[in-house]
Design a protein around this motif. Structure first.
Motif, PDB file in Angstrom:
ATOM      1  N   ILE A   1      -1.190  -5.793   7.911  1.00 30.13           N
ATOM      2  CA  ILE A   1      -0.717  -4.718   7.045  1.00 30.13           C
ATOM      3  C   ILE A   1       0.782  -4.880   6.857  1.00 30.13           C
ATOM      4  O   ILE A   1       1.543  -4.820   7.831  1.00 30.13           O
ATOM      5  CB  ILE A   1      -1.039  -3.346   7.659  1.00 30.13           C
ATOM      6  CG1 ILE A   1      -2.549  -3.199   7.897  1.00 30.13           C
ATOM      7  CG2 ILE A   1      -0.519  -2.220   6.778  1.00 30.13           C
ATOM      8  CD1 ILE A   1      -2.931  -2.016   8.765  1.00 30.13           C
ATOM      9  N   SER A   2       1.228  -5.091   5.622  1.00 36.25           N
ATOM     10  CA  SER A   2       2.648  -5.306   5.377  1.00 36.25           C
ATOM     11  C   SER A   2       3.116  -4.502   4.173  1.00 36.25           C
ATOM     12  O   SER A   2       2.348  -4.251   3.242  1.00 36.25           O
ATOM     13  CB  SER A   2       2.933  -6.797   5.154  1.00 36.25           C
ATOM     14  OG  SER A   2       2.273  -7.277   3.993  1.00 36.25           O
ATOM     15  N   ASP A   3       4.385  -4.102   4.222  1.00 37.72           N
ATOM     16  CA  ASP A   3       5.009  -3.365   3.120  1.00 37.72           C
ATOM     17  C   ASP A   3       4.153  -2.175   2.706  1.00 37.72           C
ATOM     18  O   ASP A   3       3.885  -1.953   1.524  1.00 37.72           O
ATOM     19  CB  ASP A   3       5.239  -4.311   1.932  1.00 37.72           C
ATOM     20  CG  ASP A   3       6.211  -3.722   0.910  1.00 37.72           C
ATOM     21  OD1 ASP A   3       6.945  -2.778   1.268  1.00 37.72           O
ATOM     22  OD2 ASP A   3       6.204  -4.175  -0.250  1.00 37.72           O
ATOM     23  N   SER A   4       3.705  -1.418   3.699  1.00 34.75           N
ATOM     24  CA  SER A   4       2.804  -0.298   3.450  1.00 34.75           C
ATOM     25  C   SER A   4       3.429   1.019   3.899  1.00 34.75           C
ATOM     26  O   SER A   4       4.308   1.048   4.760  1.00 34.75           O
ATOM     27  CB  SER A   4       1.473  -0.519   4.175  1.00 34.75           C
ATOM     28  OG  SER A   4       0.799  -1.647   3.642  1.00 34.75           O
ATOM     29  N   GLY A   5       2.934   2.118   3.310  1.00 32.54           N
ATOM     30  CA  GLY A   5       3.466   3.431   3.630  1.00 32.54           C
ATOM     31  C   GLY A   5       3.141   3.884   5.030  1.00 32.54           C
ATOM     32  O   GLY A   5       3.906   4.619   5.656  1.00 32.54           O
TER      33      GLY A   5
ATOM     34  N   ILE B   1       0.865  -1.179   0.000  1.00 35.63           N
ATOM     35  CA  ILE B   1       0.000   0.000   0.000  1.00 35.63           C
ATOM     36  C   ILE B   1       0.906   1.234   0.000  1.00 35.63           C
ATOM     37  O   ILE B   1       1.777   1.370   0.850  1.00 35.63           O
ATOM     38  CB  ILE B   1      -0.922   0.010   1.230  1.00 35.63           C
ATOM     39  CG1 ILE B   1      -1.651  -1.344   1.381  1.00 35.63           C
ATOM     40  CG2 ILE B   1      -1.914   1.164   1.125  1.00 35.63           C
ATOM     41  CD1 ILE B   1      -2.525  -1.732   0.217  1.00 35.63           C
ATOM     42  N   ARG B   2       0.681   2.134  -0.918  1.00 33.38           N
ATOM     43  CA  ARG B   2       1.564   3.294  -1.078  1.00 33.38           C
ATOM     44  C   ARG B   2       1.522   4.212   0.139  1.00 33.38           C
ATOM     45  O   ARG B   2       2.557   4.730   0.564  1.00 33.38           O
ATOM     46  CB  ARG B   2       1.161   4.069  -2.331  1.00 33.38           C
ATOM     47  CG  ARG B   2       2.139   5.164  -2.736  1.00 33.38           C
ATOM     48  CD  ARG B   2       1.655   5.828  -4.024  1.00 33.38           C
ATOM     49  NE  ARG B   2       2.696   6.683  -4.582  1.00 33.38           N
ATOM     50  CZ  ARG B   2       2.908   7.942  -4.241  1.00 33.38           C
ATOM     51  NH1 ARG B   2       2.130   8.500  -3.322  1.00 33.38           N
ATOM     52  NH2 ARG B   2       3.860   8.650  -4.803  1.00 33.38           N
TER      53      ARG B   2
ATOM     54  N   ASN C   1      11.059   4.045   2.322  1.00 33.58           N
ATOM     55  CA  ASN C   1      10.732   5.023   1.265  1.00 33.58           C
ATOM     56  C   ASN C   1       9.223   5.224   1.132  1.00 33.58           C
ATOM     57  O   ASN C   1       8.677   5.288   0.028  1.00 33.58           O
ATOM     58  CB  ASN C   1      11.325   4.588  -0.079  1.00 33.58           C
ATOM     59  CG  ASN C   1      12.833   4.385  -0.009  1.00 33.58           C
ATOM     60  OD1 ASN C   1      13.543   5.220   0.554  1.00 33.58           O
ATOM     61  ND2 ASN C   1      13.298   3.278  -0.545  1.00 33.58           N
ATOM     62  N   SER C   2       8.547   5.328   2.260  1.00 29.69           N
ATOM     63  CA  SER C   2       7.097   5.504   2.263  1.00 29.69           C
ATOM     64  C   SER C   2       6.694   6.826   1.617  1.00 29.69           C
ATOM     65  O   SER C   2       7.398   7.828   1.698  1.00 29.69           O
ATOM     66  CB  SER C   2       6.573   5.476   3.700  1.00 29.69           C
ATOM     67  OG  SER C   2       5.243   5.925   3.760  1.00 29.69           O
TER      68      SER C   2
ATOM     69  N   GLU D   1       2.548  11.065   6.827  1.00 29.31           N
ATOM     70  CA  GLU D   1       3.374  10.750   7.991  1.00 29.31           C
ATOM     71  C   GLU D   1       3.544   9.251   8.075  1.00 29.31           C
ATOM     72  O   GLU D   1       2.568   8.497   8.024  1.00 29.31           O
ATOM     73  CB  GLU D   1       2.769  11.249   9.301  1.00 29.31           C
ATOM     74  CG  GLU D   1       3.686  10.927  10.472  1.00 29.31           C
ATOM     75  CD  GLU D   1       3.125  11.323  11.829  1.00 29.31           C
ATOM     76  OE1 GLU D   1       3.650  10.837  12.840  1.00 29.31           O
ATOM     77  OE2 GLU D   1       2.152  12.092  11.866  1.00 29.31           O
ATOM     78  N   VAL D   2       4.776   8.825   8.203  1.00 31.24           N
ATOM     79  CA  VAL D   2       5.068   7.400   8.293  1.00 31.24           C
ATOM     80  C   VAL D   2       4.831   6.976   9.736  1.00 31.24           C
ATOM     81  O   VAL D   2       5.592   7.323  10.636  1.00 31.24           O
ATOM     82  CB  VAL D   2       6.512   7.109   7.859  1.00 31.24           C
ATOM     83  CG1 VAL D   2       6.744   5.605   7.799  1.00 31.24           C
ATOM     84  CG2 VAL D   2       6.794   7.740   6.501  1.00 31.24           C
TER      85      VAL D   2
END
Length: 556
Positions: free
Chosen positions: A293-297, A273-274, A345-346, A350-351
């Motif tokens: 939730i994985s590999d998400s912004g 998810i970007r 690199n989200s 806000e990360v």
């Protein structure tokens, strides 16, 4: 066949058998004698066409089924055969009908247009027939892979102003619109076991949720429907998968005083998810539970206001009428037992693993409808965040103008660096007058900046039972820190700062009260591996301290 047709046959016995077979398999006809596009058996209408352009045939079957449903007071199903189809115009769903496309692949051939809509323009734009929840009752979609090209900038499916919508085992693939499935002003939504994937990111556009719950306040927000802001409520999103989309599920338009009530988002999977996976904007009585939730912004964002007032509205009917809904601060929400893994690199604003957001508007501002939003404190309250596991390249849990919330029994693991978008990442961060909160029993590891930080006149009645290790990068970083005048903590007790597997508890003082902040009681904390003092009070004030290594420069 039509009852007024009469036939006379003179046949042998074999001929009678042949005639019987012909009569049995003859296609059904409509009231005008034209051949129908489906075969009916009980409450199931099966569309006879097995490939090619399908919209006309499906629309005819749905209209007839809806009439039957109203007459017989039964729910009907229009079923497609397995196969590949093209959709050259919108398919319209009407009351009392489910479209079952299990095993079918449907591809949009429109330059611009929705593949599926509820009702039609005559109903949707009519105040008499399409306002409130009048446009439809009890419709559904089951199965099928629905594909739209990136050049088609329309949402794949849009539905509004009805009661009871069920979408199950549907795959939405591609599209160049803002969303893939967009719903508004519906009482009773179930989206279950669906897949949302490959929605094209549109640079410079509004936020792009694959599954969007919207507000019927302005045609620029949700066109082609009555703009009366009928609230969307009783929502369930369960067992769905979101992959390679800008945002997962949620809302990005806020109408002040208009709430999404009784929302459950549970046991869904979000991958690649970007930006944020879940966005709960103006949700009330909600549960966000068990999502992966994985590999998400970013993970989960709960909002009572917007950082950009241009996305906040105060009028309906295209600006003709002021909306007078009451502001409700208590969200009565729970964010529980989710797992969140934040990508490098989200592209999120806000990360953050989980963020609770309200805002004090210090001066009036211009809203999305061009009208003035009154200054005031649009804070969020009444949210419990518990049992979540967060692996983050930046912030763990962040509260901004969030009051009377509970953050407990969560696990947050950072990277120990600040090389990502969010600088000075913290485990739990209370800012912007986030007051009267509780921080209990959390595990916080490997954060470049403070483990727990309170500032900006924020407060916690209780910071207890937390375990922190591997916190900090310099001597100015504390495991637990209070700073800035007006910031306050009641009890800071029974916390454990430990070396753990990182070899140090924190690089600075374990507990630091400074910058005009205050605390009531600090005691019974077990501390090892601190680079500075166990407790340091410098430029702050603490009523009572009972720790072995306490440095107090100002104490009363």
């Amino acid at each position: 066949m039509k009852r007024n047709n009469r036939f006379v046959y003179t046949l042998s016995a074999a001929g009678i058998l042949m005639a019987g077979a012909v009569l049995f398999t003859s296609p059904q006809v409509n009231a005008h004698g034209a051949e129908k596009s489906y075969k009916a058996k009980g409450t199931v209408f099966t569309v006879t066409k097995a490939k090619g352009n399908i919209a006309d045939e499906v629309n005819a079957a749905i209209k007839d089924a809806s009439k039957k449903a109203a007459k017989n007071k039964k729910h009907y199903t229009v079923r497609l055969k397995k196969g590949s189809y093209s959709v050259q115009k919108s398919i319209h769903l009407y009351s009392g009908v489910t479209l079952d496309a299990t095993g079918a692949v449907l591809k949009s051939t429109q330059a611009y247009g929705n593949m599926v809509m509820s009702a039609d323009a005559d109903i949707n734009k009519s105040k008499k027939k399409g306002s409130g929840y009048k446009a439809f009752r009890d419709i559904g979609l089951v199965g099928g892979t629905w594909k739209s090209p990136a050049k088609n900038r329309a949402t794949i499916m849009r539905m509004g102003h009805g009661k009871k919508l069920t979408v199950k085992k549907v795959t939405l693939d591609g599209g160049g619109g803002i969303h893939q499935l967009e719903l508004a002003s519906i009482d009773g939504i179930t989206v279950k076991d669906c897949t949302f994937k490959n929605l094209k990111f549109r640079s410079g556009e509004n936020k792009q949720e694959a599954l969007q719950f919207d507000v019927t306040c302005n045609t620029s927000v949700f066109p082609d429907y009555v703009m009366d802001a009928t609230p969307t409520k009783n929502i369930k999103v369960e067992g769905c998968t979101f992959t390679n989309v800008p945002r997962g599920v949620g809302t990005h338009t806020l109408l002040l005083g208009n709430y999404f009530n009784h929302v459950t988002i549970r046991n869904n999977t979000f991958q690649k998810i970007r930006e944020e996976a879940v966005i709960a904007l103006n949700y009330h009585d909600f549960l966000i539970e068990g999502n992966r939730i994985s590999d998400s912004g970013a993970g989960i964002l709960v909002q009572a206001f917007k950082a950009a007032p241009s996305s906040v509205w105060t009028t309906i009917q295209d600006g003709k009428k002021k909306f007078s809904g009451k502001i409700v601060h208590d969200a009565a929400g729970v964010v529980r037992n989710n797992t969140v893994s934040i990508q490098k690199n989200s592209k999120a604003d806000e990360v953050c693993g989980i963020k609770l957001y309200g805002m004090k508007l210090k001066t009036s501002a211009k809203g999305g409808d061009g009208t003035s939003i009154k200054k005031g404190d649009y804070y969020l309250s009444g949210v419990t965040v518990e049992g979540n596991t967060i692996r983050t390249t930046a912030m763990g849990i962040h509260l901004m103008d969030a009051k009377k919330c509970v953050v407990r029994n969560n696990t947050m693991i950072g990277t120990g660096t600040d090389k990502e978008k969010s600088k000075n990442p913290k485990g739990i961060f209370l800012a912007n007058t986030s007051t009267d909160n509780k921080i209990l029993g959390n595990t916080i590891e490997k954060f470049y900046s403070n483990g727990i930080l309170l500032q900006d006149a924020s407060s916690a009645t209780d910071i207890s039972g937390n375990t922190l290790s591997g916190i900090g990068s310099t001597s100015s970083v504390a495991a637990i820190k209070l700073t800035v005048k007006g910031t306050h903590a009641g009890e800071i007790t029974d916390n454990r700062i430990t070396k753990g597997k990182y070899g140090f508890g924190c690089t600075g003082d374990a507990i630091l009260v400074t910058g005009g902040a205050k605390a009531h009681n600090i005691e019974k904390n077990k501390i090892e591996g601190a680079g500075g003092h166990d407790v340091k009070v410098a430029g702050g004030k603490v009523d009572h301290v009972d720790q072995e290594d306490a440095f107090i420069a100002y104490y009363e």
